[in-house]
Write a protein that holds these residues in place. Sequence first.
Motif, PDB file in Angstrom:
ATOM      1  N   PRO A 240      29.174  35.905 -52.986  1.00  0.00           N
ATOM      2  CA  PRO A 240      29.324  36.476 -51.876  1.00  0.00           C
ATOM      3  C   PRO A 240      28.368  36.293 -50.982  1.00  0.00           C
ATOM      4  O   PRO A 240      27.477  35.599 -51.332  1.00  0.00           O
ATOM      5  CB  PRO A 240      28.956  38.169 -52.362  1.00  0.00           C
ATOM      6  N   LYS A 243      23.830  37.097 -50.662  1.00  0.00           N
ATOM      7  CA  LYS A 243      23.140  37.228 -51.986  1.00  0.00           C
ATOM      8  C   LYS A 243      22.579  35.985 -52.608  1.00  0.00           C
ATOM      9  O   LYS A 243      23.263  34.902 -52.835  1.00  0.00           O
ATOM     10  CB  LYS A 243      24.061  37.951 -52.986  1.00  0.00           C
ATOM     11  N   ARG A 244      21.300  35.876 -52.999  1.00  0.00           N
ATOM     12  CA  ARG A 244      20.950  35.028 -53.753  1.00  0.00           C
ATOM     13  C   ARG A 244      21.360  34.873 -55.334  1.00  0.00           C
ATOM     14  O   ARG A 244      21.144  35.963 -55.962  1.00  0.00           O
ATOM     15  CB  ARG A 244      19.489  35.204 -53.894  1.00  0.00           C
ATOM     16  N   MET A 245      22.017  33.874 -55.693  1.00  0.00           N
ATOM     17  CA  MET A 245      22.766  33.409 -56.966  1.00  0.00           C
ATOM     18  C   MET A 245      21.710  33.022 -57.753  1.00  0.00           C
ATOM     19  O   MET A 245      22.091  31.748 -58.206  1.00  0.00           O
ATOM     20  CB  MET A 245      24.082  32.688 -56.637  1.00  0.00           C
ATOM     21  N   GLY A 246      20.780  33.677 -58.226  1.00  0.00           N
ATOM     22  CA  GLY A 246      19.910  32.908 -59.247  1.00  0.00           C
ATOM     23  C   GLY A 246      18.871  31.968 -58.499  1.00  0.00           C
ATOM     24  O   GLY A 246      17.702  32.385 -58.661  1.00  0.00           O
TER      25      GLY A 246
ATOM     26  N   GLU B 234      20.816  46.323 -60.406  1.00  0.00           N
ATOM     27  CA  GLU B 234      20.240  45.023 -59.998  1.00  0.00           C
ATOM     28  C   GLU B 234      18.820  45.405 -60.073  1.00  0.00           C
ATOM     29  O   GLU B 234      17.971  44.489 -60.533  1.00  0.00           O
ATOM     30  CB  GLU B 234      20.623  44.702 -58.474  1.00  0.00           C
ATOM     31  N   SER B 243      18.811  37.751 -63.807  1.00  0.00           N
ATOM     32  CA  SER B 243      19.263  37.447 -62.292  1.00  0.00           C
ATOM     33  C   SER B 243      20.664  38.046 -62.329  1.00  0.00           C
ATOM     34  O   SER B 243      21.671  37.471 -62.981  1.00  0.00           O
ATOM     35  CB  SER B 243      19.266  35.987 -62.148  1.00  0.00           C
ATOM     36  N   VAL B 245      23.804  40.066 -59.679  1.00  0.00           N
ATOM     37  CA  VAL B 245      24.564  40.241 -58.697  1.00  0.00           C
ATOM     38  C   VAL B 245      25.645  41.080 -58.984  1.00  0.00           C
ATOM     39  O   VAL B 245      26.667  40.518 -59.560  1.00  0.00           O
ATOM     40  CB  VAL B 245      24.913  39.153 -57.706  1.00  0.00           C
ATOM     41  N   LEU B 247      29.481  42.484 -58.519  1.00  0.00           N
ATOM     42  CA  LEU B 247      30.610  42.422 -57.590  1.00  0.00           C
ATOM     43  C   LEU B 247      31.745  43.503 -58.001  1.00  0.00           C
ATOM     44  O   LEU B 247      31.242  44.438 -58.438  1.00  0.00           O
ATOM     45  CB  LEU B 247      31.069  40.838 -58.067  1.00  0.00           C
ATOM     46  N   PHE B 278      27.632  38.449 -61.320  1.00  0.00           N
ATOM     47  CA  PHE B 278      26.795  37.240 -61.458  1.00  0.00           C
ATOM     48  C   PHE B 278      25.718  37.746 -62.428  1.00  0.00           C
ATOM     49  O   PHE B 278      25.006  38.801 -62.229  1.00  0.00           O
ATOM     50  CB  PHE B 278      26.295  36.641 -60.206  1.00  0.00           C
ATOM     51  N   ASP B 280      22.467  35.669 -64.813  1.00  0.00           N
ATOM     52  CA  ASP B 280      21.872  34.592 -65.453  1.00  0.00           C
ATOM     53  C   ASP B 280      20.969  35.208 -66.377  1.00  0.00           C
ATOM     54  O   ASP B 280      19.930  35.891 -65.995  1.00  0.00           O
ATOM     55  CB  ASP B 280      21.622  33.495 -64.599  1.00  0.00           C
TER      56      ASP B 280
END
Lengths: 368, 381
Positions: A240, A243-246, B234, B243, B245, B247, B278, B280
């Motif tokens: 999305p 949003k910072r993905m890692g 989060e 990490s 996110v 969805l 997401f 990690d």
Amino acid sequence: MAIFIDRLTRVLVQGITGREGLFHAQQMLGYGTAVVGGVTPGKGGSEAAGIPVFNSVEEAMAETQANASVIYVPPPFAADAIVEAADAGVRLIVCITEGIPANDMMKVYPHVKAAGARLIGPNCPGLISPGASKVGIMPGSIVMPGGIGVVSRSGTLTYEAIWALTLSGMGQSTCVGIGGDPIIGTDFVDCLDAFEADPQTQAVVLIGEIGGVDEEVAAAYIRERMSKPVVAFIAGRAAPPGKRMGHAGAIILGASGAANDKITALQAAGVPVADSPIELPGLLKKVLGNQEKAPAAKRSAKVRKTGKGGPGEPRAARGAGNGNTREADAGEAPAGSGRLIAFRTPRRSMSKTEVCPSLAHCAKEEIS
Amino acid sequence: MKLHEYQAMQLFAEHGIPIPEGSVASSPEEAEAIARRLGRPVVVKAQVHTGGRGKAGGVQPASNPEAARQMAQQILGMEIKGYRVNKVLVTAAEAVVSEAYVGMILDRNSKRPVLMVSSAGGVDIEEVAANTPEKIHRLSIDPVTGLRPYQARKLGHALYPDPGQARQAAEILAKLHDLFWNVDASLAEINPLATTPGGGILALDAKINIDDNALYRQRRVAAMRDLAAEDPAEVEARESELSYVKLDGAIGCIVNGAGLAMATMDLIKRYGGEPANFLDIGGSSNPKKVVSAMKIILSDAKVRAILINIFGGITRCDDVANGIVAAFAQLKPAVPVVVRLAGTNEKEAAVILREMNLPCGDTLDDVVTRAIALAQAPAWA
């Protein structure tokens, strides 16, 4: 050959007495890398992993004639470690550390540039020239020597791609992890440029991700300057925006950084983009096969066809519009007549003694 | 990390950037008291981490303290693009003659900060950039020498023909530049920068994003984090050093490495599923992280299957396998868990997981399609 590192690379480990530094110094030694010294301020005169430790990079350089350093120090001290290495005359600085403030890197980058050093990273897994040297944390067990250059902003995703190549019998010249931060020392174009000039490298795998426009810049470079084929995978189609993905750099901001823009730019430059990392070997076979058949691109390495053809069709013919015959040959070669590039038979595991010293040797092995 | 407007305004004030008088309120009564103290018409503004609040009705004028209370009542608790409004900023209403845009951002391509100004402010600056790029002046700043006074003057004149206003703007730009470095911002933006009938210039809105990597040395700014404005999962993930996110989909993912985590999500979508998150777990192989990760994912009621995808380079698959065993013992997941552990110590991991008889697969594509099939199976529909 290979790029950036080879058998002559002599490595210092900055932060060698820390947990990560020590572990990876041992791993690098185990792979055969010439690790010649370590640096930890205040621990000069001691030893770590059987390697002499120095108080400063300057001192270590004077004693060891190192030409590269790899940095495992914590984020608050890592920017300083990079500057120290550059000031001491280290030519190749690889910074593994994740979490350095971007404002520090903005100031460090021009300093490193002015010193004439190459910085790889930060926030990267480092690099490996299979069979010759590894600097960083990439696992030596998944690579094998050959003619495919790999450049990526990621870590484990790169390992996934490398492993897929190795299982398909496609060895690598050098695998470079350039890092997932917004400000990095070496970008895609720097690596593509080096791969283009490297005689061992026959084709390149580029693994990008959302955020920034580095892939778009790379696409322009490939279109205008590169004769060797490139295939790509871009991570983050499902991410999305905002949003910072890692990774600090993996973020779609406003109209910039989306995966589709990068894919479109690469395809427009004639780069086939895989939908899954496992499609990469198939795409490579296809582009190398096309080049093989093109009259303009004579290759010296005659090799046998291995395995079945890859599932992915290149979506845009390379060099479209330039009038050569590559497009006409885009179809799969008939069985038996294929001269798709593969440098040795795939193995599930590799030990150091199995490592093949050169492309020429590997290619010969396959012909006989 | 994003700051709220009222927090960014506070940093503006500390750096000498002129802002309208005002204060933040969490209740209608507080809003009324602020308006009474200001003694003039006010604007009541929702404090949320998203744009488009004006269009959503989150910014309302109020001509007296009672009206301010009513407006605050209306705005507090409102949802704007999924964000709940818990606070409002009450500021003195200013008469505005013109609106400009001023912003400083980190430009990845040049590896430098860039200062952008436009006299066409107050609207979507990206639209201005796309349609009339000549209306935006960009200045690349040398990170070592910083913004020089002559450069600030030049941009000031580009914004305002009036020499007095150009000088005021140059000062504001210099202060915004200092603020950017002082708080380790990745973005500092004023939109609109307004001129008043008296010829004054002030910031009527404030937007600041802070580089997460710098929070360790920005303690005061880090303490401004509004946990109530974030997804609880989060927040929990960050505390567990994961990490994550959130969805909307049905397939939870636990992956090592950000790139591989993104690729896993992409493949779920490619094969017709929707990722729930997401996630990690990072490069370490600490089994506790697997437990924390699974706990966070199971707290999402939409999740119908969990996919664990690990490519062990430095991460050891047997450590992750031990984490999976511990997670099953503690959390007893009621949804199917599909596992792929490839790379370092994968054989040892297979031995550890053998008795659990979990669905697994060799390649990423295999496990993704299996997870999708299990998530869609009638038992979980």
